[in-house]
Design a protein around this motif. Structure first.
Motif, PDB file in Angstrom:
ATOM      1  N   LEU A  22      -9.368  -4.146  -6.128  1.00  0.00           N
ATOM      2  CA  LEU A  22     -10.238  -4.487  -5.010  1.00  0.00           C
ATOM      3  C   LEU A  22     -11.000  -5.760  -5.355  1.00  0.00           C
ATOM      4  O   LEU A  22     -11.629  -5.849  -6.412  1.00  0.00           O
ATOM      5  CB  LEU A  22     -11.197  -3.347  -4.700  1.00  0.00           C
ATOM      6  N   LEU A  23     -10.937  -6.731  -4.460  1.00  0.00           N
ATOM      7  CA  LEU A  23     -11.601  -8.024  -4.656  1.00  0.00           C
ATOM      8  C   LEU A  23     -12.723  -8.157  -3.640  1.00  0.00           C
ATOM      9  O   LEU A  23     -12.470  -8.258  -2.437  1.00  0.00           O
ATOM     10  CB  LEU A  23     -10.606  -9.169  -4.463  1.00  0.00           C
ATOM     11  N   GLU A  24     -13.962  -8.163  -4.123  1.00  0.00           N
ATOM     12  CA  GLU A  24     -15.099  -8.310  -3.204  1.00  0.00           C
ATOM     13  C   GLU A  24     -15.806  -9.625  -3.440  1.00  0.00           C
ATOM     14  O   GLU A  24     -16.099  -9.993  -4.585  1.00  0.00           O
ATOM     15  CB  GLU A  24     -16.105  -7.171  -3.368  1.00  0.00           C
ATOM     16  N   GLY A  25     -16.098 -10.325  -2.348  1.00  0.00           N
ATOM     17  CA  GLY A  25     -16.886 -11.544  -2.424  1.00  0.00           C
ATOM     18  C   GLY A  25     -16.291 -12.594  -3.335  1.00  0.00           C
ATOM     19  O   GLY A  25     -17.020 -13.317  -4.009  1.00  0.00           O
ATOM     20  N   VAL A  34      -9.243 -18.241  -4.684  1.00  0.00           N
ATOM     21  CA  VAL A  34      -9.086 -17.483  -5.925  1.00  0.00           C
ATOM     22  C   VAL A  34      -8.438 -16.132  -5.641  1.00  0.00           C
ATOM     23  O   VAL A  34      -7.549 -15.676  -6.368  1.00  0.00           O
ATOM     24  CB  VAL A  34     -10.447 -17.304  -6.627  1.00  0.00           C
ATOM     25  N   ALA A  35      -8.884 -15.480  -4.558  1.00  0.00           N
ATOM     26  CA  ALA A  35      -8.288 -14.204  -4.168  1.00  0.00           C
ATOM     27  C   ALA A  35      -6.809 -14.375  -3.859  1.00  0.00           C
ATOM     28  O   ALA A  35      -5.978 -13.521  -4.210  1.00  0.00           O
ATOM     29  CB  ALA A  35      -9.026 -13.631  -2.967  1.00  0.00           C
ATOM     30  N   ALA A  36      -6.455 -15.488  -3.214  1.00  0.00           N
ATOM     31  CA  ALA A  36      -5.047 -15.758  -2.912  1.00  0.00           C
ATOM     32  C   ALA A  36      -4.244 -15.943  -4.191  1.00  0.00           C
ATOM     33  O   ALA A  36      -3.118 -15.432  -4.317  1.00  0.00           O
ATOM     34  CB  ALA A  36      -4.932 -16.997  -2.029  1.00  0.00           C
ATOM     35  N   ALA A  37      -4.830 -16.655  -5.167  1.00  0.00           N
ATOM     36  CA  ALA A  37      -4.136 -16.874  -6.442  1.00  0.00           C
ATOM     37  C   ALA A  37      -3.918 -15.553  -7.175  1.00  0.00           C
ATOM     38  O   ALA A  37      -2.842 -15.305  -7.735  1.00  0.00           O
ATOM     39  CB  ALA A  37      -4.939 -17.845  -7.305  1.00  0.00           C
ATOM     40  N   PRO A  64      -1.018  -4.311  -5.420  1.00  0.00           N
ATOM     41  CA  PRO A  64      -1.717  -4.735  -4.210  1.00  0.00           C
ATOM     42  C   PRO A  64      -3.174  -5.103  -4.467  1.00  0.00           C
ATOM     43  O   PRO A  64      -3.850  -4.479  -5.292  1.00  0.00           O
ATOM     44  CB  PRO A  64      -1.636  -3.500  -3.303  1.00  0.00           C
ATOM     45  N   THR A  65      -3.638  -6.102  -3.754  1.00  0.00           N
ATOM     46  CA  THR A  65      -5.057  -6.454  -3.750  1.00  0.00           C
ATOM     47  C   THR A  65      -5.650  -6.065  -2.400  1.00  0.00           C
ATOM     48  O   THR A  65      -5.037  -6.286  -1.351  1.00  0.00           O
ATOM     49  CB  THR A  65      -5.275  -7.955  -3.986  1.00  0.00           C
ATOM     50  N   ILE A  66      -6.845  -5.483  -2.447  1.00  0.00           N
ATOM     51  CA  ILE A  66      -7.583  -5.126  -1.231  1.00  0.00           C
ATOM     52  C   ILE A  66      -8.839  -5.980  -1.198  1.00  0.00           C
ATOM     53  O   ILE A  66      -9.639  -5.950  -2.135  1.00  0.00           O
ATOM     54  CB  ILE A  66      -7.966  -3.634  -1.214  1.00  0.00           C
TER      55      ILE A  66
END
Length: 263
Positions: free
Chosen positions: A179-182, A187-190, A198-200
């Protein structure tokens, strides 16, 4: 309905199918969300949304287990992930003890922990003992007091590199998702491109494999503060408020209950 599993999540990532996630804290709302959500998080956010706390830090393991039991009772389809609250995984022994409580006292499918690099060993130990773990990185609400507020992560190049490296390490020790918050959207795309799990995302851009929102934010019940990343899909507070007003008016006017509504 076919139950969503960790294998389902892997296939979603493989097939570039977006994952729909939302929070829930009781059976009633879970029953409503379950038809549409792939993942339901029993988040410690309930301490803020429904207990009027200024942060998430004060909720107990007992309270989180209670709400997880309620959510599991209402779910048939979605993957149920329970938040491990602040202070429940400060070392390996404590993490294992409390993770075991969640797994034996509820029917949750997985656990979420807010982590940084020094918690890699804890994640690895939990995975080796058979727990499905989704680490939470980036902006971590349980660290709000230590960091002096809620701060977007990945703005600086070195911080971005650290987040990417952390995500890769978490994948290597067996995390089934992250889980990626804020996190800055680039960076989240990378991270999403460079890990196979999976990334949430929440406030981390559209390129994450899935998205999650706190339900009271998404449906307009929590109106004191609207984060930038929240989109209101309903004005729930106004709808319920008007319904409550009509009920109160009917009671005071002695028009409820009528003869058909009485024994």
């Amino acid at each position: 309905m076919q139950k969503i599993t960790l294998s389902t999540f892997k296939n979603y990532k493989k097939n570039a199918q977006k994952i729909v996630a939302i929070t829930a804290y009781d059976a009633l709302m879970t029953q409503i969300f379950d038809e549409y959500a792939d993942m339901i998080l029993v988040g410690d956010s309930l301490h803020m949304s429904f207990n009027a706390s200024g942060d998430t830090l004060g909720i107990s393991v007992d309270a989180m287990i209670y709400h997880t039991q309620a959510v599991c009772a209402g779910a048939r389809r979605a993957l149920i992930v329970a938040d491990m609250p602040f202070g429940s995984y400060y070392n390996v022994d404590e993490a294992l003890k409390n993770a075991l409580r969640f797994y034996t006292q509820t029917r949750c499918d997985a656990l979420k922990l807010e982590v940084n690099a020094d918690k890699i060993g804890i994640i690895e130990s939990l995975v080796k003992e058979g727990f499905a773990i989704m680490p939470h990185i980036g902006l971590k609400p349980q660290s709000v007091r230590a960091e002096g507020g809620y701060k977007v992560k990945g703005k600086q190049e070195n911080e971005a590199k650290e987040l990417i490296a952390l995500a890769k390490e978490l994948e290597s020790v067996g995390a089934f998702g992250i889980l990626l918050e804020g996190v800055k959207k680039e960076v989240a795309a990378a991270i999403t491109q460079q890990v196979s799990v999976p990334t949430i995302g929440i406030g981390s851009g559209v390129d994450c494999d899935g998205q999650i929102l706190v339900w009271s934010d998404a449906f307009g019940f929590f109106s004191e503060f609207k984060p930038k990343f929240v989109r209101h899909y309903a004005n729930g507070r106004e709808f319920v408020s008007k319904a409550m007003q009509r009920y109160a008016d009917d009671v005071r006017a002695k028009t409820f209950p009528n003869d058909e509504e009485s024994y």
